[in-house]
Design an enzyme around this catalytic site. Structure first.
Site, PDB file in Angstrom:
ATOM      1  N   ASP A 197       0.875  -1.170   0.000  1.00 12.48           N
ATOM      2  CA  ASP A 197       0.000   0.000   0.000  1.00 12.48           C
ATOM      3  C   ASP A 197       0.909   1.216   0.000  1.00 12.48           C
ATOM      4  O   ASP A 197       1.805   1.332   0.857  1.00 12.48           O
ATOM      5  CB  ASP A 197      -0.849   0.044   1.273  1.00 12.48           C
ATOM      6  CG  ASP A 197      -2.012  -0.927   1.262  1.00 12.48           C
ATOM      7  OD1 ASP A 197      -2.089  -1.776   0.358  1.00 12.48           O
ATOM      8  OD2 ASP A 197      -2.842  -0.871   2.200  1.00 12.48           O
TER       9      ASP A 197
ATOM     10  N   HIS B  70       4.860  -7.543  -0.178  1.00  9.01           N
ATOM     11  CA  HIS B  70       4.446  -8.801  -0.794  1.00  9.01           C
ATOM     12  C   HIS B  70       5.099  -8.978  -2.162  1.00  9.01           C
ATOM     13  O   HIS B  70       5.588  -8.012  -2.758  1.00  9.01           O
ATOM     14  CB  HIS B  70       2.920  -8.839  -0.919  1.00  9.01           C
ATOM     15  CG  HIS B  70       2.220  -8.799   0.407  1.00  9.01           C
ATOM     16  ND1 HIS B  70       1.665  -9.909   0.996  1.00  9.01           N
ATOM     17  CD2 HIS B  70       2.000  -7.772   1.269  1.00  9.01           C
ATOM     18  CE1 HIS B  70       1.133  -9.572   2.160  1.00  9.01           C
ATOM     19  NE2 HIS B  70       1.322  -8.272   2.346  1.00  9.01           N
TER      20      HIS B  70
ATOM     21  N   SER C 284       8.241   3.624   4.878  1.00  5.03           N
ATOM     22  CA  SER C 284       9.455   3.795   4.104  1.00  5.03           C
ATOM     23  C   SER C 284       9.113   3.736   2.622  1.00  5.03           C
ATOM     24  O   SER C 284       8.039   4.173   2.219  1.00  5.03           O
ATOM     25  CB  SER C 284      10.513   2.758   4.470  1.00  5.03           C
ATOM     26  OG  SER C 284      11.780   3.168   4.006  1.00  5.03           O
TER      27      SER C 284
END
Length: 303
Positions: free
Chosen positions: A110, A166, A269
């Site tokens: 995200d 992911h 980050s």
């Protein structure tokens, strides 16, 4: 749909705000340059891992969510069940909230799009007027050659975002490397003012062979106040006390499916995602737009 448009518009305004005040951005970076960023980041990690008394867990996590805009309702557990801030930062999500697109390169996180483009002459765009070397980012010029003519995206995670990383494609993880470096922030002010930011900050480079061919690099970049960046399949992590390059080769390789866990940030980050031309194509992305983990970014190569 309106909520998506409004969120994207808000992100774009936030992303551009520091460019309107360049002196502020430069002053911020000058101030940070004299601070012990590694010690501060380890300290932030220590604080985030302190156990919160049970009666305070709900109020603390909900206050954090209000301040930063996180969505505790998406978490897999009630907020009272997260014993530390770090446990809440690295929360998993309720099943089904991030469907993973099939037959595509997907977003590994995200995030807000910080940059997008094609790899030309070993060059990626950091921000307007600032380029940097892919070979420097990967720490390997020979590996970088594989990506010439491919596509890349820089994906910024703010403190409000889901912090897990992911796999953008199915395939084999063949190598990973920890590259020590600086811990500059990765927000808009830093991206605009720190030369070669992503290639000088601490990072982990994960190299994958796509199931349909081609090469993919997923590069989680460390930052100020990020306690650590950790991998799900190895003990490599950023902000290590032993500040030396560490390479891992996997034989046999680590087989992974699209959307499977690669690792997590212990605060926000950036991830730089790079695909070789024969691994598929990341389609054009608008700087400042929001992407969600599992969202289709572009097509895989035909079989």
């Amino acid at each position: 749909m309106c909520d998506v448009v409004e969120e994207s518009s808000r992100q774009s305004r936030e992303h551009c705000s520091c460019y309107a005040f360049p002196m502020f951005g430069r002053a911020l970076i000058l101030f940070l340059s004299v601070l012990p960023k590694h010690a501060l980041s380890r300290g932030a990690g220590w604080i985030a891992n302190r156990t919160i008394p049970v009666p305070l867990r709900g109020p603390v996590h909900r206050a954090y969510s209000r301040v930063f805009g996180a969505r505790p309702e998406e978490a897999a557990l009630p907020v009272e069940q997260y014993p530390t801030l770090n446990a809440f930062f690295t929360r998993t999500l309720r099943p089904g909230l991030r469907p993973v697109a099939t037959g595509a390169i997907v977003s590994p996180v995200d995030a807000t799009v910080g940059a997008y483009g094609e790899v030309r002459s070993d060059t990626l765009v950091q921000a307007k007027g600032r380029d940097y070397s892919l070979a420097a980012l990967l720490g390997d010029g020979e590996s970088a050659d594989r990506f010439e003519g491919g596509t890349y995206a820089t994906l910024y995670l703010s403190p409000k975002d889901y912090h897990r990383i992911h796999a953008p494609v199915a395939g084999d993880i063949t190598a990973a490397a920890y590259i020590p470096g600086e811990l500059w922030p990765v927000n808009v002010a830093a991206v605009a003012n720190v030369a070669n930011l992503f290639a000088v900050n601490e990072r982990i480079v994960v190299g994958m062979d796509g199931a349909r061919g081609g090469r993919v690099a997923v590069v989680p970049v460390g930052a100020t106040m990020v306690g650590m960046t950790r991998l799900a399949f190895d003990d490599l992590h950023t902000n290590a006390r032993r500040r030396e390059v560490r390479h891992r080769r996997y034989d046999p390789p680590v087989r992974i499916e699209t959307g499977a866990a690669l690792g997590h940030f212990e605060f926000g980050s950036t991830v730089v995602l790079v695909c070789s031309p024969d691994a598929g194509t990341i389609e054009p992305l608008t700087v400042g737009a929001t992407v969600r983990m599992g969202q289709r970014l572009g097509p895989l190569p035909s079989r």
